[in-house]
Design a protein around this motif. Structure first.
Motif, PDB file in Angstrom:
ATOM      1  N   GLY A  21       0.820  -1.191   0.000  1.00  7.78           N
ATOM      2  CA  GLY A  21       0.000   0.000   0.000  1.00  7.78           C
ATOM      3  C   GLY A  21       0.861   1.251   0.000  1.00  7.78           C
ATOM      4  N   PRO A  22       0.289   2.391  -0.380  1.00  6.80           N
ATOM      5  CA  PRO A  22       1.031   3.650  -0.326  1.00  6.80           C
ATOM      6  C   PRO A  22       1.465   3.976   1.106  1.00  6.80           C
TER       7      PRO A  22
ATOM      8  N   PHE B 115       2.490   9.185  -5.498  1.00 10.41           N
ATOM      9  CA  PHE B 115       1.164   9.783  -5.650  1.00 10.41           C
ATOM     10  C   PHE B 115       1.131  11.110  -4.919  1.00 10.41           C
TER      11      PHE B 115
ATOM     12  N   SER C  83      -9.109  12.704   0.899  1.00 10.46           N
ATOM     13  CA  SER C  83      -7.975  13.055   0.053  1.00 10.46           C
ATOM     14  C   SER C  83      -8.250  12.617  -1.374  1.00 10.46           C
TER      15      SER C  83
ATOM     16  N   PHE D  10      -6.545  11.761  -4.892  1.00  9.02           N
ATOM     17  CA  PHE D  10      -5.228  11.340  -5.348  1.00  9.02           C
ATOM     18  C   PHE D  10      -5.048  11.565  -6.846  1.00  9.02           C
ATOM     19  N   GLY D  11      -3.802  11.835  -7.224  1.00  6.56           N
ATOM     20  CA  GLY D  11      -3.424  11.800  -8.629  1.00  6.56           C
ATOM     21  C   GLY D  11      -3.209  10.360  -9.049  1.00  6.56           C
ATOM     22  N   ASP D  12      -2.868  10.165 -10.331  1.00  4.10           N
ATOM     23  CA  ASP D  12      -2.740   8.794 -10.827  1.00  4.10           C
ATOM     24  C   ASP D  12      -1.317   8.260 -10.773  1.00  4.10           C
TER      25      ASP D  12
ATOM     26  N   TYR E  60     -10.457   2.433  -0.563  1.00 11.57           N
ATOM     27  CA  TYR E  60     -10.109   3.027  -1.839  1.00 11.57           C
ATOM     28  C   TYR E  60     -10.133   1.939  -2.915  1.00 11.57           C
TER      29      TYR E  60
ATOM     30  N   GLN F  63      -8.326   1.167  -6.632  1.00 11.26           N
ATOM     31  CA  GLN F  63      -7.341   1.559  -7.641  1.00 11.26           C
ATOM     32  C   GLN F  63      -7.641   0.770  -8.904  1.00 11.26           C
TER      33      GLN F  63
ATOM     34  N   LYS G   3      -6.354   2.244 -14.511  1.00 14.02           N
ATOM     35  CA  LYS G   3      -5.653   3.485 -14.840  1.00 14.02           C
ATOM     36  C   LYS G   3      -4.836   4.000 -13.663  1.00 14.02           C
ATOM     37  N   LYS G   4      -4.780   3.221 -12.608  1.00 16.04           N
ATOM     38  CA  LYS G   4      -3.944   3.501 -11.442  1.00 16.04           C
ATOM     39  C   LYS G   4      -4.472   4.617 -10.540  1.00 16.04           C
ATOM     40  N   PHE G   5      -5.670   5.155 -10.847  1.00 18.94           N
ATOM     41  CA  PHE G   5      -6.223   6.156  -9.938  1.00 18.94           C
ATOM     42  C   PHE G   5      -6.610   5.503  -8.617  1.00 18.94           C
ATOM     43  N   LEU G   6      -6.308   6.222  -7.525  1.00 16.85           N
ATOM     44  CA  LEU G   6      -6.768   5.810  -6.209  1.00 16.85           C
ATOM     45  C   LEU G   6      -8.000   6.631  -5.887  1.00 16.85           C
TER      46      LEU G   6
ATOM     47  N   ILE H 243     -11.372   7.280  -3.488  1.00 18.38           N
ATOM     48  CA  ILE H 243     -11.993   6.936  -2.225  1.00 18.38           C
ATOM     49  C   ILE H 243     -13.410   6.424  -2.471  1.00 18.38           C
TER      50      ILE H 243
ATOM     51  N   PHE I  10      -7.797  -0.905  -1.558  1.00 22.93           N
ATOM     52  CA  PHE I  10      -6.943  -0.583  -0.423  1.00 22.93           C
ATOM     53  C   PHE I  10      -7.789  -0.089   0.742  1.00 22.93           C
TER      54      PHE I  10
ATOM     55  N   PHE J 256      -1.991   2.898   4.901  1.00 20.48           N
ATOM     56  CA  PHE J 256      -2.653   1.985   3.973  1.00 20.48           C
ATOM     57  C   PHE J 256      -2.303   0.532   4.249  1.00 20.48           C
TER      58      PHE J 256
END
Lengths: 111, 117
Positions: A43-44, A89, A99, A101-103, B35, B37, B40-43, B45, B90, B108
């Motif tokens: 995870g981030p 990110f 929050s 988030f960007g990609d 979350y 993902q 396209k890798k966007f996270l 919520i 996540f 996370f």
């Protein structure tokens, strides 16, 4: 409507040089910005943050710069190390724990 | 000692099935999140709970139902799984939901990769 954008999907840098990761946002209500780092299959993890009342925050090799008028922030890593290779990110918050988030930008630091 | 844990790590299932993903945090945090993902890798919520109460509910199909039996757990149940539900999910937690420093850092879990066939 993508409120947080990281326009560079990937960045490759030589070890020891500076890595600069960029992030743009559109929502002027955002007042807190964070950078997270993510390794594969994990995870981030939180890296560094900045409040909108500041324009710079530094923590060791990591510095985040905020340009509110341009709605732009950047993360500088210097010197870059191979262990910094990860997906980064940026995230923006307007309160209430939400929050956006960007990609992500994949950073590769070559030895 | 894992701070935020999720089970299972991988989940492969057929369309139409119902499945659950479990999340537990041992940080003593009041707020937990889910979350998604996507490819396209966007996270993005999905939900947030504070002290077992729902505080954020993004535009998510009703097939997704979070359940928080206590502050340390936030499970995600998904009914009638569809192909588009395939993603990495996540779980995260934070000390409080205010979003104000120094508490807006989120911790996370390792993610659950859901594949719907």
């Amino acid at each position: 409507d993508q409120q947080v954008k990281q326009n560079s999907p990937s960045l490759s840098v030589q070890e020891g040089r500076i890595s600069i990761l960029n992030c743009d946002y559109t929502n002027s209500m955002f007042d807190y910005f964070l950078w997270y780092k993510k390794y594969p299959a994990e995870g981030p993890t939180f890296l560094i943050s900045i409040s909108s009342i500041k324009d710079k925050n530094e923590d060791g090799r990591f510095t985040v710069f905020l340009n509110k008028s341009a709605k732009h922030l950047s993360l500088h890593i210097v010197p870059s190390q191979p262990g910094d290779s990860a997906v980064y990110f940026c995230a923006a918050s307007a309160g209430a724990g939400k929050s956006t988030f960007g990609d992500g930008t994949t950073l590769t630091v070559k030895p | 000692d894992t701070a935020v844990s999720q089970t299972p790590k991988y989940l492969v299932t057929q369309m139409g099935n119902d499945k659950s993903i479990k999340c537990e945090q041992n940080l003593g945090h009041d707020t937990m999140y889910w979350y998604k993902q996507d490819s396209k890798k966007f996270l993005k919520i999905m939900f947030s709970y504070n002290n077992k109460e729902l505080i954020i509910n993004e535009t998510v199909p009703n097939r997704f139902s979070p359940k928080s039996p206590d502050k340390a757990h936030l499970n995600l149940h998904i009914n009638s799984l569809e192909l588009g539900d395939s993603a990495v999910y996540f779980c995260a937690s934070s000390q409080d939901p205010s979003g104000r420093p120094p508490y807006n850092e989120q911790f996370f879990g390792p993610g659950t990769r859901l594949t719907v066939l």
